[in-house]
Design a protein around this motif. Structure first.
Motif, PDB file in Angstrom:
ATOM      1  N   PRO A   1      -1.282   6.602  -5.522  1.00  0.00           N
ATOM      2  CA  PRO A   1      -2.525   7.083  -4.887  1.00  0.00           C
ATOM      3  C   PRO A   1      -3.710   7.129  -5.851  1.00  0.00           C
ATOM      4  CG  PRO A   1      -0.684   8.486  -4.281  1.00  0.00           C
ATOM      5  CD  PRO A   1      -0.181   7.533  -5.327  1.00  0.00           C
ATOM      6  N   GLN A   2      -3.461   7.400  -7.129  1.00  0.00           N
ATOM      7  CA  GLN A   2      -4.553   7.419  -8.106  1.00  0.00           C
ATOM      8  C   GLN A   2      -5.177   6.033  -8.238  1.00  0.00           C
ATOM      9  OE1 GLN A   2      -5.784  10.129  -9.530  1.00  0.00           O
ATOM     10  NE2 GLN A   2      -4.262  11.423  -8.549  1.00  0.00           N
ATOM     11  N   ASP A   3      -4.347   4.999  -8.237  1.00  0.00           N
ATOM     12  CA  ASP A   3      -4.857   3.634  -8.320  1.00  0.00           C
ATOM     13  C   ASP A   3      -5.657   3.274  -7.079  1.00  0.00           C
ATOM     14  OD1 ASP A   3      -3.590   3.414 -10.758  1.00  0.00           O
ATOM     15  OD2 ASP A   3      -1.870   2.307  -9.951  1.00  0.00           O
ATOM     16  N   MET A   4      -5.231   3.744  -5.918  1.00  0.00           N
ATOM     17  CA  MET A   4      -5.923   3.447  -4.668  1.00  0.00           C
ATOM     18  C   MET A   4      -7.321   4.063  -4.693  1.00  0.00           C
ATOM     19  SD  MET A   4      -3.849   1.592  -2.902  1.00  0.00           S
ATOM     20  CE  MET A   4      -4.379   1.685  -1.215  1.00  0.00           C
ATOM     21  N   ARG A   5      -7.438   5.288  -5.188  1.00  0.00           N
ATOM     22  CA  ARG A   5      -8.757   5.944  -5.254  1.00  0.00           C
ATOM     23  C   ARG A   5      -9.661   5.222  -6.224  1.00  0.00           C
ATOM     24  NH1 ARG A   5      -6.619  11.672  -4.789  1.00  0.00           N
ATOM     25  NH2 ARG A   5      -6.176  11.397  -6.972  1.00  0.00           N
ATOM     26  N   ALA A   6      -9.114   4.805  -7.373  1.00  0.00           N
ATOM     27  CA  ALA A   6      -9.913   4.119  -8.384  1.00  0.00           C
ATOM     28  C   ALA A   6     -10.434   2.792  -7.858  1.00  0.00           C
ATOM     29  CB  ALA A   6      -9.087   3.902  -9.646  1.00  0.00           C
ATOM     30  N   ALA A   7      -9.649   2.151  -6.968  1.00  0.00           N
ATOM     31  CA  ALA A   7     -10.067   0.857  -6.426  1.00  0.00           C
ATOM     32  C   ALA A   7     -11.032   1.029  -5.255  1.00  0.00           C
ATOM     33  CB  ALA A   7      -8.825   0.082  -5.974  1.00  0.00           C
ATOM     34  N   GLY A   8     -11.294   2.285  -4.858  1.00  0.00           N
ATOM     35  CA  GLY A   8     -12.242   2.536  -3.777  1.00  0.00           C
ATOM     36  C   GLY A   8     -11.635   2.345  -2.401  1.00  0.00           C
ATOM     37  N   SER A   9     -10.332   2.489  -2.272  1.00  0.00           N
ATOM     38  CA  SER A   9      -9.682   2.323  -0.977  1.00  0.00           C
ATOM     39  C   SER A   9     -10.038   3.467  -0.044  1.00  0.00           C
ATOM     40  CB  SER A   9      -8.163   2.278  -1.150  1.00  0.00           C
ATOM     41  OG  SER A   9      -7.530   2.287   0.095  1.00  0.00           O
ATOM     42  N   ALA A  10     -10.117   3.162   1.215  1.00  0.00           N
ATOM     43  CA  ALA A  10     -10.412   4.177   2.215  1.00  0.00           C
ATOM     44  C   ALA A  10      -9.153   4.929   2.628  1.00  0.00           C
ATOM     45  CB  ALA A  10     -11.047   3.532   3.447  1.00  0.00           C
ATOM     46  N   ARG A  11      -8.002   4.545   2.071  1.00  0.00           N
ATOM     47  CA  ARG A  11      -6.739   5.201   2.438  1.00  0.00           C
ATOM     48  C   ARG A  11      -6.767   6.657   2.005  1.00  0.00           C
ATOM     49  NH1 ARG A  11      -0.891   4.336  -0.258  1.00  0.00           N
ATOM     50  NH2 ARG A  11       0.299   5.537   1.251  1.00  0.00           N
TER      51      ARG A  11
ATOM     52  N   ARG B   1       0.833  -1.212   0.000  1.00  0.00           N
ATOM     53  CA  ARG B   1       0.000   0.000   0.000  1.00  0.00           C
ATOM     54  C   ARG B   1       0.861   1.253   0.000  1.00  0.00           C
ATOM     55  NH1 ARG B   1      -5.491   0.414   2.928  1.00  0.00           N
ATOM     56  NH2 ARG B   1      -6.627  -1.107   1.737  1.00  0.00           N
ATOM     57  N   GLU B   2       1.992   1.216   0.696  1.00  0.00           N
ATOM     58  CA  GLU B   2       2.891   2.369   0.706  1.00  0.00           C
ATOM     59  C   GLU B   2       3.483   2.615  -0.676  1.00  0.00           C
ATOM     60  OE1 GLU B   2       3.262   4.607   2.951  1.00  0.00           O
ATOM     61  OE2 GLU B   2       2.221   3.581   4.569  1.00  0.00           O
ATOM     62  N   LEU B   3       3.686   1.551  -1.449  1.00  0.00           N
ATOM     63  CA  LEU B   3       4.271   1.669  -2.783  1.00  0.00           C
ATOM     64  C   LEU B   3       3.246   1.994  -3.865  1.00  0.00           C
ATOM     65  CD1 LEU B   3       6.702  -1.379  -2.749  1.00  0.00           C
ATOM     66  CD2 LEU B   3       7.237   1.018  -2.272  1.00  0.00           C
ATOM     67  N   ALA B   4       1.971   1.813  -3.567  1.00  0.00           N
ATOM     68  CA  ALA B   4       0.921   1.976  -4.576  1.00  0.00           C
ATOM     69  C   ALA B   4       0.757   3.434  -4.990  1.00  0.00           C
ATOM     70  CB  ALA B   4      -0.399   1.434  -4.034  1.00  0.00           C
TER      71      ALA B   4
END
Length: 83
Positions: free
Chosen positions: A70-80, A65-68
């Motif tokens: 941030p745009q991909d995290m938002r697209a996947a619906g992550s709460a991060r 998750r630290e390496l991901a």
């Protein structure tokens, strides 16, 4: 009295990412971080120490998750939270 303690410092977002990477590297090298009798952390260190101790994600997942991106995290619906 405890025999082994894991002590983590502060450092904001950078400290959180760095400490997660260090813990992941130590675990990959064979250190048994789960053997710590006590986990102590200040600010970011408290968050990093609490995640593997009580959360559903292990160090490999937290490290990824630290390496991901941030745009991909938002697209996947992550709460991060993002930048």
């Amino acid at each position: 009295m405890t025999d082994t303690a894991l002590v983590l410092g502060s450092g904001g977002v950078t400290g959180s990412a760095g400490e997660t990477g260090i813990l992941y590297g130590l675990a990959k090298a064979g250190a048994d971080l789960g053997a710590a009798d006590l986990i102590i952390g200040s600010s970011a260190g408290a968050v990093v120490g609490a995640q593997p101790a009580s959360g559903p994600l292990g160090l490999p997942e937290l490290y990824e998750r630290e390496l991901a991106d941030p745009q991909d995290m938002r697209a996947a619906g992550s709460a991060r939270p993002c930048c």
